[in-house]
Scaffold this active site. Structure first.
Site, PDB file in Angstrom:
ATOM      1  N   ASP A  50       0.830  -1.238  -0.103  1.00  0.00           N
ATOM      2  CA  ASP A  50      -0.046  -0.092  -0.057  1.00  0.00           C
ATOM      3  C   ASP A  50       0.851   1.378  -0.026  1.00  0.00           C
ATOM      4  O   ASP A  50       2.086   1.123   0.324  1.00  0.00           O
ATOM      5  CB  ASP A  50      -0.761  -0.100   1.299  1.00  0.00           C
ATOM      6  CG  ASP A  50      -1.940  -1.084   1.034  1.00  0.00           C
ATOM      7  OD1 ASP A  50      -2.137  -1.547   0.160  1.00  0.00           O
ATOM      8  OD2 ASP A  50      -2.737  -1.116   2.074  1.00  0.00           O
ATOM      9  N   GLU A  69      -7.062  -4.409  -3.913  1.00  0.00           N
ATOM     10  CA  GLU A  69      -6.217  -3.961  -3.341  1.00  0.00           C
ATOM     11  C   GLU A  69      -6.787  -2.351  -2.892  1.00  0.00           C
ATOM     12  O   GLU A  69      -7.109  -1.633  -3.699  1.00  0.00           O
ATOM     13  CB  GLU A  69      -4.824  -3.566  -4.215  1.00  0.00           C
ATOM     14  CG  GLU A  69      -3.546  -3.180  -3.256  1.00  0.00           C
ATOM     15  CD  GLU A  69      -3.226  -4.422  -2.353  1.00  0.00           C
ATOM     16  OE1 GLU A  69      -3.402  -4.132  -1.086  1.00  0.00           O
ATOM     17  OE2 GLU A  69      -2.754  -5.171  -2.639  1.00  0.00           O
ATOM     18  N   THR A  70      -6.457  -2.033  -1.724  1.00  0.00           N
ATOM     19  CA  THR A  70      -6.811  -0.891  -0.898  1.00  0.00           C
ATOM     20  C   THR A  70      -5.842  -0.539   0.100  1.00  0.00           C
ATOM     21  O   THR A  70      -5.091  -1.438   0.514  1.00  0.00           O
ATOM     22  CB  THR A  70      -8.306  -0.923  -0.496  1.00  0.00           C
ATOM     23  OG1 THR A  70      -8.847   0.271  -0.088  1.00  0.00           O
ATOM     24  CG2 THR A  70      -8.555  -1.848   0.882  1.00  0.00           C
ATOM     25  N   ASN A 130      -5.117  -0.302   3.345  1.00  0.00           N
ATOM     26  CA  ASN A 130      -5.218  -0.961   4.673  1.00  0.00           C
ATOM     27  C   ASN A 130      -4.150  -1.573   5.362  1.00  0.00           C
ATOM     28  O   ASN A 130      -4.111  -2.021   6.602  1.00  0.00           O
ATOM     29  CB  ASN A 130      -6.370  -1.771   4.571  1.00  0.00           C
ATOM     30  CG  ASN A 130      -6.104  -3.247   3.556  1.00  0.00           C
ATOM     31  OD1 ASN A 130      -4.990  -3.303   3.434  1.00  0.00           O
ATOM     32  ND2 ASN A 130      -7.251  -3.922   3.274  1.00  0.00           N
ATOM     33  N   ASP A 165      -6.205  -8.115  -2.681  1.00  0.00           N
ATOM     34  CA  ASP A 165      -5.567  -7.512  -1.451  1.00  0.00           C
ATOM     35  C   ASP A 165      -4.325  -8.322  -0.970  1.00  0.00           C
ATOM     36  O   ASP A 165      -4.798  -9.312  -0.455  1.00  0.00           O
ATOM     37  CB  ASP A 165      -6.350  -6.997  -0.675  1.00  0.00           C
ATOM     38  CG  ASP A 165      -6.098  -5.971   0.172  1.00  0.00           C
ATOM     39  OD1 ASP A 165      -5.004  -6.060   0.852  1.00  0.00           O
ATOM     40  OD2 ASP A 165      -6.755  -4.620   0.310  1.00  0.00           O
ATOM     41  N   ASP A 174     -20.608  -0.987  -5.726  1.00  0.00           N
ATOM     42  CA  ASP A 174     -20.842  -0.053  -4.817  1.00  0.00           C
ATOM     43  C   ASP A 174     -21.576   1.222  -5.509  1.00  0.00           C
ATOM     44  O   ASP A 174     -20.832   1.372  -6.705  1.00  0.00           O
ATOM     45  CB  ASP A 174     -19.514   0.252  -4.235  1.00  0.00           C
ATOM     46  CG  ASP A 174     -19.490   1.406  -3.062  1.00  0.00           C
ATOM     47  OD1 ASP A 174     -20.404   1.362  -2.076  1.00  0.00           O
ATOM     48  OD2 ASP A 174     -18.922   2.412  -3.497  1.00  0.00           O
ATOM     49  N   GLU A 211     -25.937  -1.591  -5.999  1.00  0.00           N
ATOM     50  CA  GLU A 211     -26.308  -0.666  -4.945  1.00  0.00           C
ATOM     51  C   GLU A 211     -26.994   0.379  -5.825  1.00  0.00           C
ATOM     52  O   GLU A 211     -26.321   1.118  -6.432  1.00  0.00           O
ATOM     53  CB  GLU A 211     -25.200  -0.379  -3.998  1.00  0.00           C
ATOM     54  CG  GLU A 211     -25.568   0.715  -2.960  1.00  0.00           C
ATOM     55  CD  GLU A 211     -24.527   1.171  -2.052  1.00  0.00           C
ATOM     56  OE1 GLU A 211     -24.748   1.038  -0.960  1.00  0.00           O
ATOM     57  OE2 GLU A 211     -23.486   1.521  -2.790  1.00  0.00           O
ATOM     58  N   ASP A 256     -23.126  -1.486   5.996  1.00  0.00           N
ATOM     59  CA  ASP A 256     -23.126  -0.148   6.183  1.00  0.00           C
ATOM     60  C   ASP A 256     -24.379   0.196   6.925  1.00  0.00           C
ATOM     61  O   ASP A 256     -25.384   0.992   6.401  1.00  0.00           O
ATOM     62  CB  ASP A 256     -22.988   0.975   5.118  1.00  0.00           C
ATOM     63  CG  ASP A 256     -23.748   0.345   3.931  1.00  0.00           C
ATOM     64  OD1 ASP A 256     -24.673  -0.683   4.144  1.00  0.00           O
ATOM     65  OD2 ASP A 256     -23.928   1.205   2.843  1.00  0.00           O
TER      66      ASP A 256
END
Length: 786
Positions: free
Chosen positions: A172, A273-274, A276, A303, A419, A467, A542
């Site tokens: 990251d 991948e983010t 974190n 990730d 999303d 969503e 959420d």
């Protein structure tokens, strides 16, 4: 936000406030095609993008798109971080396609550059706002004109950019002991900071042969979806080896247990991948933490944090092995994907148009990859977390479809939940937002044209789930997605929440309840979709958990670790603590789960709901990488009892096809046995009149489904729902000639226990037509006829 040292973008969802931060030849004819998705990239760019070995494994081809760059150099590294580049290779541009490319022989990597192991790489790009100057050196401002020009370009050669098509990232941007977020910034303070030594790099991977098993072909209507975080699934599970907890390998070990629960599709929160790696698990501060992962850094890379094997190629192999474990258990694998915004975020300061993070797309071709305001100086933002991806651009659309094709075809994923999906239906590139369900150029329609949805009867295809809302005008599109798309149905959620938790405060009519229970025909029938296109949910990640929906009158997000603090979160939850009575809270949760299992849409539960997991009223735990947010198997007696209830009710749904129609129910008697396919009743056993349907003061409803029209093992099913605060007598209709009604479950407190849902064959006899059954307050009754 006024800080000039923001963290990289965080996933504060919905109403939350966001802290924005963050060579040898040019012919690629011999390069190995990276999978069936190749043609999608070729349509917009003339060939497969990314870094790929050729068929013989003797050369690597590098291809990256930028229509606006004036120079791009490939930087090659021997290590992921801590050292300077081993080589710099200028790329050549194909002006017809905008693709920059170079081939590098493996022998050259070894003999000239000393690269003998994994190949790490990134790009530096120059453009109109910062043209190339031969005198430029890393960390200098030579050649600089402006941070952003009138065309929206934001080139900065001091920033090493990751390849948008990289199959894995080395790490990251921010890691413990590594670079700080300001290293990736542009603007007066940061534009001359060179980040090359510590920035993430792409990793060139050889083709991987790890099997993903045989994909299930089950129809979506027959699925029970389980939404869960891959790390949270096992991080707190002592039965999993310590090295595998919180990883894909650990999640693979849960496949058989979820199958035993009755789950048929596991939907993982984002696994691309983010940022974190720097999450401070079990610490006192949540600053900068991103647990959920809605801030994508690379649309192809699994990730690395979720891999027990973190070596190059390890995350890819381990993810595929996990998928195989679920496929072997008969479970589909869905992933939550975020193509509406990226981890580059928005401006660091709302009043400063210059200071942004440059990690990848923004530094390669900002106006191609992002929707901008009409002056091209700022992001157009319908996400609340940094601005829209320019999904209507053909190149960006191909990036999205190529990514999906890779996860589907190479990594084995069966379906995707999108999303803030209306952003993918935008038909305006810059200066506006205009959603269209019919325009073939939208990402939504390109996706299903290239990768058709699974047929309603099952078979080969992909399950596409939206969503159907975002932020801002024109983004609420529930019921308005194209054919082939299913949707999270908040109208189902809110109608049932109002009925349970807002009696006498918010109106809900029997007619609205009937519409939601039977598949929301008002949303999906007019465009040819089916009941299963309604993804029915009472809660999701959420918001409140199922337990907290009935334990909490309001959110409580500002509590100490490990349950907080978390900012943001909705204030309109339609929740109620049931007067504080624990038994009533459990009864309400049983009702909420029964609504999912007895309705015609596709049901989704959230990980931990099966045992009444509580977050103590935190409804936005996006940043809590903590034991409070991880699942557990250390259940109380009441939790174990509820889990048995869930398991048995799922089994009942799976055993009764009458609850899973492929088309909307009809009131007609289509087989002439004297019963309508679906008939509604008042508690008195009569057919509701118009005045009954439309009166929000009526809080009880019943319905009967003719099982013989669905090859159901039961001659008929009957559901009675009492939303009143007192007892109601239900007069039962005919169960069919020569049949009687048998009780499967009554969610009332008196029946609580491990056998609250009767095992098949042990249902209690009630009687035939005219039998009166007293259903206690706020309870649901389920009967079968035999």
């Amino acid at each position: 936000m006024t800080s000039t040292r923001p963290a990289l973008p965080r996933s504060r969802r919905r109403l939350a406030t966001m802290t924005a931060a963050l060579v040898l030849a040019t012919s690629f004819g011999a390069l190995t095609a990276p999978g069936p998705f190749t043609a999608r990239a070729a349509a917009a760019t003339g060939g497969a993008l990314g870094a790929h070995y050729d068929a013989a494994g003797t050369a690597i081809g590098f291809r990256v798109y930028s229509s606006r760059a004036t120079r791009i150099d490939l930087y090659l590294y021997r290590a992921a971080s801590g050292s300077q580049e081993a080589a710099v290779v200028p790329l050549t541009k194909d002006s017809a396609t905008g693709v920059w490319s170079a081939d590098v022989a493996v022998s050259t990597l070894r003999d000239q550059y000393g690269i003998t192991g994994a190949v790490y790489y990134g790009y530096r790009a120059w453009g109109p706002n910062w043209p190339y100057d031969p005198a430029w050196t890393k960390g200098s401002s030579t050649g600089f004109i402006t941070d952003v020009d009138a065309a929206g370009n934001r080139f900065d050669p001091n920033k090493l950019l990751t390849d948008p098509y990289a199959r894995e990232l080395s790490h990251d941007p921010v890691t413990p002991g590594g670079a700080v977020s300001t290293a990736y910034g542009t603007g007066p303070q940061y534009r001359a900071v060179d980040d090359g030594a510590l920035a993430p790099k792409g990793i060139v991977l050889r083709d991987d042969t790890t099997s993903t098993g045989t994909k299930p072909t089950r129809a979506l209507k027959d699925d029970v979806v389980y939404e869960v975080h891959v790390r949270g699934l096992t991080e707190n599970d002592p039965s999993v080896p310590a090295a595998e907890r919180g990883t894909y390998a650990g999640a693979a070990r849960q496949a058989s247990g979820l199958a035993a629960l009755g789950v048929t599709a596991v939907e993982f929160l984002p696994v691309q991948e983010t940022q974190n790696d720097a999450n401070d698990a079990e610490a006192t501060s949540t600053t900068g933490d991103n647990y959920w992962g809605y801030s994508t850094l690379d649309y192809f890379a699994p990730d690395r944090r979720y891999a027990s094997d973190k070596s190059p190629g390890g995350p890819t192999r381990e993810f595929k092995a996990m998928v195989k474990a679920y496929h072997d258990a008969g479970i589909k694998v869905f992933t939550d994907v975020v193509y509406n915004h990226t981890g580059e975020g928005g401006p660091w300061n709302a009043s400063d148009k210059n200071t942004y993070s440059l990690l990848s797309l923004r530094g390669l071709d900002n106006p191609t990859y992002y929707s901008l305001t009409s002056d091209l100086q700022s992001p157009w933002d319908n996400t609340g977390v940094g601005g829209n991806v320019n999904t209507y651009d053909p190149v960006t659309g191909s990036l999205i479809t190529d990514s999906l094709g890779y996860w589907k075809d190479s990594l084995g994923v069966d379906g995707f939940r999108f999303d803030l999906a209306p952003v993918l239906g935008n038909t305006c590139r810059h200066g506006c937002f205009q959603y269209s369900r019919t325009d073939p150029g939208t990402a939504l329609n390109r996706i299903t044209a290239l990768m058709p949805a699974r047929p309603k009867g099952g078979g080969t295809g992909t399950d596409w789930i939206a969503e159907p809302w975002a932020l801002g005008s024109g983004t609420y599109q529930v019921g308005n997605f194209p054919a082939g798309w299913s949707e999270w149905n908040d109208k189902f959620r809110d109608a049932l929440r109002r009925s349970q938790n807002a009696l006498g405060v918010e109106d809900v009519t029997p007619g609205e309840l009937a519409t939601r229970f039977s598949g929301s025909s008002d949303l999906y029938q007019d465009d040819g979709r089916a009941p299963y296109n309604s993804i029915d949910l009472m809660v999701a990640h959420d918001g409140f958990t199922l337990a907290d929906l009935y334990r909490c009158n309001a959110k409580n997000n500002n509590q100490p670790w490990p349950y907080g603090p978390s900012d943001g979160g909705s204030d309109h939850n339609l929740s109620w603590d049931q007067g504080g009575a624990a038994a009533d809270q459990r009864r309400a949760a049983r009702n909420g789960f029964a609504f999912l299992m007895l309705s015609a849409g596709t049901p989704m539960l959230t990980g931990g709901d099966e045992y009444l997991r509580s977050l103590k009223c935190n409804n936005n735990p996006y940043n809590l990488d903590s034991s409070a947010n991880w699942l557990t198997k250390d259940w109380t007696g009441d939790q174990s009892t509820f889990r048995t209830y869930v398991q048995r009710l799922i089994a009942f749904r799976k055993a009764h096809p009458a609850l899973r129609p492929a088309a909307f129910y009809t009131a007609s008697d289509t087989n002439a046995n004297g019963m309508g396919q679906l008939q509604w009743f008042t508690p008195a056993g009569t057919t509701p009149e118009t005045t009954y349907w439309s009166d929000p003061n009526n809080h009880a409803l019943a319905w009967r489904i003719d099982g013989t029209e669905f090859a159901d093992p039961a001659a008929a099913l009957y559901v009675g729902y009492n939303g009143w605060s007192g007892d109601v007598d239900f007069t039962l209709p005919s169960p069919g000639a020569g049949k009687n009604w048998y009780r499967v479950t009554d969610t009332s407190t008196w029946a609580e226990g491990p056998d609250q849902v009767a095992a098949p064959g042990s249902e209690s006899l009630l009687g035939g037509a005219g039998t009166v059954y007293t259903l206690h307050a706020r309870a649901t009754l389920l009967l079968i006829a035999r």
